[in-house]
Every structure is written in C-alpha cells, then in structure tokens.
Design an enzyme around this catalytic site. Structure first.
Site, PDB file in Angstrom:
ATOM      1  N   GLY A  95      -6.203   4.750  -3.596  1.00 45.06           N
ATOM      2  CA  GLY A  95      -5.722   4.523  -2.622  1.00 45.06           C
ATOM      3  C   GLY A  95      -5.123   6.605  -2.125  1.00 45.06           C
ATOM      4  N   ARG A 123     -10.883   0.374   2.179  1.00 48.45           N
ATOM      5  CA  ARG A 123      -9.403   0.825   2.989  1.00 48.45           C
ATOM      6  C   ARG A 123      -9.568   1.624   4.066  1.00 48.45           C
ATOM      7  NH1 ARG A 123      -5.583   1.099  -2.477  1.00 48.45           N
ATOM      8  NH2 ARG A 123      -4.114   1.598  -0.122  1.00 48.45           N
ATOM      9  N   ASP A 316       5.234  -1.658  -2.549  1.00 48.07           N
ATOM     10  CA  ASP A 316       4.280  -2.613  -3.720  1.00 48.07           C
ATOM     11  C   ASP A 316       5.300  -3.659  -4.325  1.00 48.07           C
ATOM     12  OD1 ASP A 316       3.073  -0.599  -3.017  1.00 48.07           O
ATOM     13  OD2 ASP A 316       3.654   1.437  -4.466  1.00 48.07           O
ATOM     14  N   LYS A 343      -3.792  -3.419   1.373  1.00 46.48           N
ATOM     15  CA  LYS A 343      -3.467  -2.740   0.029  1.00 46.48           C
ATOM     16  C   LYS A 343      -4.721  -2.591  -0.792  1.00 46.48           C
ATOM     17  CE  LYS A 343       0.473  -0.603   0.591  1.00 46.48           C
ATOM     18  NZ  LYS A 343       0.475   0.395   0.633  1.00 46.48           N
TER      19      LYS A 343
HETATM   20  C1  S3P Z   1       2.157   5.143  -2.394  1.00 48.61           C
HETATM   21  C2  S3P Z   1       2.556   4.993  -1.349  1.00 48.61           C
HETATM   22  C3  S3P Z   1       2.078   4.068  -0.225  1.00 48.61           C
HETATM   23  C4  S3P Z   1       1.998   2.764  -2.069  1.00 48.61           C
HETATM   24  C5  S3P Z   1       1.218   3.434  -2.985  1.00 48.61           C
HETATM   25  C6  S3P Z   1       1.763   4.420  -3.567  1.00 48.61           C
HETATM   26  C7  S3P Z   1       2.672   6.938  -2.728  1.00 48.61           C
HETATM   27  O1  S3P Z   1       1.494   3.661  -0.409  1.00 48.61           O
HETATM   28  O2  S3P Z   1       2.271   1.636  -1.757  1.00 48.61           O
HETATM   29  O3  S3P Z   1       0.946   2.125  -4.285  1.00 48.61           O
HETATM   30  O4  S3P Z   1       2.618   7.240  -3.889  1.00 48.61           O
HETATM   31  O5  S3P Z   1       2.440   7.836  -1.513  1.00 48.61           O
HETATM   32  P1  S3P Z   1       1.739   3.472   1.516  1.00 48.61           P
HETATM   33  O6  S3P Z   1       2.340   4.932   2.036  1.00 48.61           O
HETATM   34  O7  S3P Z   1       0.227   4.196   2.106  1.00 48.61           O
HETATM   35  O8  S3P Z   1       2.464   3.077   2.449  1.00 48.61           O
END
Ligand code: S3P
Length: 428
Positions: A95, A123, A316, A343
C-alpha cells in the site's frame, strides 16, 4: 503457502535482538534517493518484499540502484531524468509503494499503469486519487479510479490546500510528494498527527518544506540533494518481541536501535500504561530520527482504553496489542481504529478470528475491539489472511498457548520481517 506449527513455550524468553530497518523509512529513502541528484547510500534498509517493490519501480524508470544485503546505493540523476517504464508496475502487497508512487507519477511527464496482488486490488485508492485530481492529475482506473489497476498520465500539477479526511500518512505523503512537482504551494493539514517520516526526510534532502503544527507546506521548483540515510530498526517489528517479553513469565528481552519517532511510539505508551516493566536507554538522533535500545521484562498487566489521538501512533501494532490485552487483567477497549478495516486485510475481523480461535475473550466493534483478560490461550489452527502482522501475532500467541498453534500460511511475514523466525528462535 507455508504452513507453520509452533510448539508451546514452557519457559522464559531472553536475549538481544536487532530488528530490521523501518519499512516506512526504507520506502521513503528509496523514493527521495531516486528523485534526488547524487549518490544516496541507505544502510539498515529493510530487505522485505514491499520495499523491494519500491526499488523495482525506480529501476524500471532507469534509476541505477544496487543492493548488497541491507545496504542500498542509488545513483540519482534528478527527477527529470526518470524514464517511462516499458511495462506496468507491479506493487504486490504494498500500500505504501502504491500511494506514495501515485503522488510522484502524477507529476512527472510519464505514462504508467500500476497494479497489485489480490489484497492491494481491494484497497481504497480514491483517498489518494481524489486530492491528486484536485491538483490536476490525470488518473483513471477501475471503479472510476477507486481501485487498482490504475493508469496515470503525469503532467504539471497545481498546489492545493488539503485537509486530510482520513488519518493516513500515506495520503499525506502522496500529496506532499506531488507538491514537489506542483505550481505554487501545496499544504496538507491533519486533524490528528500521523507518522512524519516523509516530512523529516524531505527536510534532509533539502526540499522547500515548512511545518507548523499539523500543517505542512511544500513548494516546488527545487532540486533534491542526495543524502545518506541510516534506517532505524522498525518499532512495528520490535512490537512483537516487546509484547512477547511482557507476557511470557520470567522474560527479559532487549531490542537494539529501535526507531523512537514520537509519531510511532504509541505501543510504548500503551505498554507503560498497562504496567509493563520497560526501559529505554541510549536514546540518540540518527539521520533525523530518534532511536534507542528498549528492554522489556515480564510483569502483571492491566487493561486500558486506547482511543483518539494515539491511534495513528500505533495503528500497525493493534493486532499484537490485542494479544497483549488478552494477557492483561480486566477490560481493554480499542476505539477510533476504523482504518484497520482497510489494511492488508480487515484486521479487526482477522484479529478477532485468530484470538477467539485460541480461546481469548474478544469481541469486534465497528471501529475496534473489546478484550477481556486474562485468558489462558489454547492451541489450534489459525488463518493469517495473507497478512504479515496477523501471522506474526499468531506466532507470538503460540508462546503463551498450552498446545501447538498452526498458522495456515506464514509466507507473508517476508513483507516486513524476513528474519522473524530466526529472531524468535534466538530468544527461546
Ligand atoms: C504507512 C502508513 C500507515 C501504515 C502503513 C505504512 C506509511 O498507513 O499502516 O503500514 O509508511 O506511510 P496509513 O497511512 O494508510 O494509515
């Protein structure tokens, strides 16, 4: 599929672990190093699948990147030298790669298509696509650009002022990175602070960025200058062993060089509030990020309420916190964590499924969960939902179970912690 069966652990855990590099910081180091002019050397890079997707994306755009173990060297020639990739970019399960790259690809004079695995394909991408379209980005894709695959026709963007409707560092980062290529100023305003590694690293790479509380502004027309990055140990990986040390009787574990950026240390606040015996030593600033050594010892724990501003600081870690709560006396309530539904899997449903299979008293709610402890756990077969954090939580649960725990597929652990089982075995 890699099925793993873990025997119960009938004794204490002890030892010292150096957890691998932070996933969020490793992604950002590759991104900024690839956009910058000059040589960027990254040490303690996380050699996990998600971060390798980000390396591959820039290699496909002609950036020379070499890797030797956890050291990565990037020979950046500035963002105008990036080439159009000849093939669609595959982002696997990542993601972070997807959302941050959307911000960059929107502002470069390139055409790209991007896609991912089954989980990533479900997602939501509209949270990033919407503000980028406000900045004049041309993005199309499935379900009017809400879902992968997406295609991006990069062009000159215009700066916007954007108040984040979701508590997401990925969205914030996508807009700020797009701001590097936008006319005028790009400002992102948060209602609740999320991890700020993008802001820290933009500063280190010489971007024109100003921060004022929860408001951050980036101005374009600047060249990024290569800067070496020493990646801190990932507190999200350390969290599994912090909880193991706290719940397995007689244990004492030290985790070295762990990232202690305040936007990430909600797990430490929670452990202390629940009564954990935790000590931080050797705190120091490295590459613009705080790091230190954490020692945790087993102790009696009590349930608490976890909600509001702390949620993005431990988003997380909620799966492993749920296990922790099952071993604490009384009730733990987790609220305001609706982001868990989107997630790598629906983490509220997955955590409730795994922990109730193992005998915990846990109930899911729309935006969190309620756990009543302390409950002895039993063995059983659990599903990890192809989610690395669910698989690792299940493995740690086996340490306090009274019979074998079988995880249907633990292969996802290589996303963020390839050496997880080696480290676990070193403590037993
Ligand atoms: C992350 C932000 C978080 C986290 C992901 C990594 C990042 O997601 O859950 O594992 O590196 O910016 P979200 O910003 O969508 O909450």
């Amino acid at each position: 599929m890699v099925e793993v069966t873990l025997a119960p652990c009938n004794h204490s855990l002890s030892g010292e672990i150096k957890v691998p590099g932070d996933k969020s910081i490793s992604h950002r180091a590759i991104i900024l190093g690839s956009l910058a002019n000059g040589v960027t050397k990254i040490t303690n890079f996380l050699d996990g699948e998600d971060c390798l997707r980000t390396i591959h994306a820039f290699q496909s755009m002609g950036v020379p990147i070499t890797q030797e173990g956890s050291t990565v060297t990037i020979h950046g020639k500035g963002f105008s030298a990036l080439e159009e990739p000849k093939e669609p970019l595959y982002f696997g399960n990542s993601g972070t790669t997807t959302r941050l790259m959307l911000g960059i690809l929107s502002g470069l004079n390139l055409f790209t298509t991007i896609y991912g695995d089954e989980s990533l394909t479900k997602r939501p991408m509209d949270r990033v696509v919407n503000p980028l379209r406000e900045m004049n980005a041309t993005i199309d894709g499935r379900n009017d650009g809400k879902l992968l695959p997406l295609s991006i026709r990069g062009k000159k963007l215009r700066g916007i002022e954007y108040t984040l409707p979701v508590k997401s560092a990925q969205v914030k980062s996508a807009v700020l990175l797009a701001g590097l290529f936008a006319e005028g100023k790009t400002t992102v305003i948060e209602k609740i602070g999320t991890r700020d590694h993008t802001e820290n690293m933009l500063e280190a790479f010489g971007a024109d960025i100003t921060r004022n509380g929860l408001s951050t502004t980036v101005t374009s027309n600047n060249e990024l200058i290569a800067s070496d990055v020493q990646v801190p140990g990932d507190i999200s990986s350390a969290a599994f062993f912090l909880v193991a040390g706290a719940i397995v009787p007689g244990s004492e574990i030290t985790l070295k060089n762990v990232g202690l950026n305040e936007t990430r240390t909600g797990i430490i606040d929670v452990l202390i509030k629940m009564g954990a015996d935790l000590e931080i030593k050797n705190k120091r600033l490295v590459s613009g990020e705080w790091i230190g050594d954490i020692t945790i010892r087993h102790s009696e724990l009590n349930g608490i309420t976890i909600d509001g501003d702390i949620i993005p600081r431990l988003i997380d870690e909620i799966p492993i916190i749920a296990l922790l709560a099952s071993q604490a006396n009384g009730e733990t309530v987790i609220k305001d964590a609706e982001e868990l539904r989107v997630k790598e899997t629906d983490r509220i449903a997955a955590v409730v499924d795994v922990l109730s299979t193992l005998g915990a008293n846990i109930q899911g709610t729309e935006d969190g969960m309620i756990i009543k402890g302390k409950t002895p756990l039993k063995g059983g077969k659990v599903l990890a939902y192809h989610d690395h954090r669910i698989a690792m939580m299940s493995a740690i649960a086996s340490l306090v179970a009274n019979d074998h725990v079988t995880i249907d597929d633990a292969s996802s652990i290589s996303i963020s912690y390839p050496s997880f089982f080696d480290h676990l075995n070193s403590l037993i």
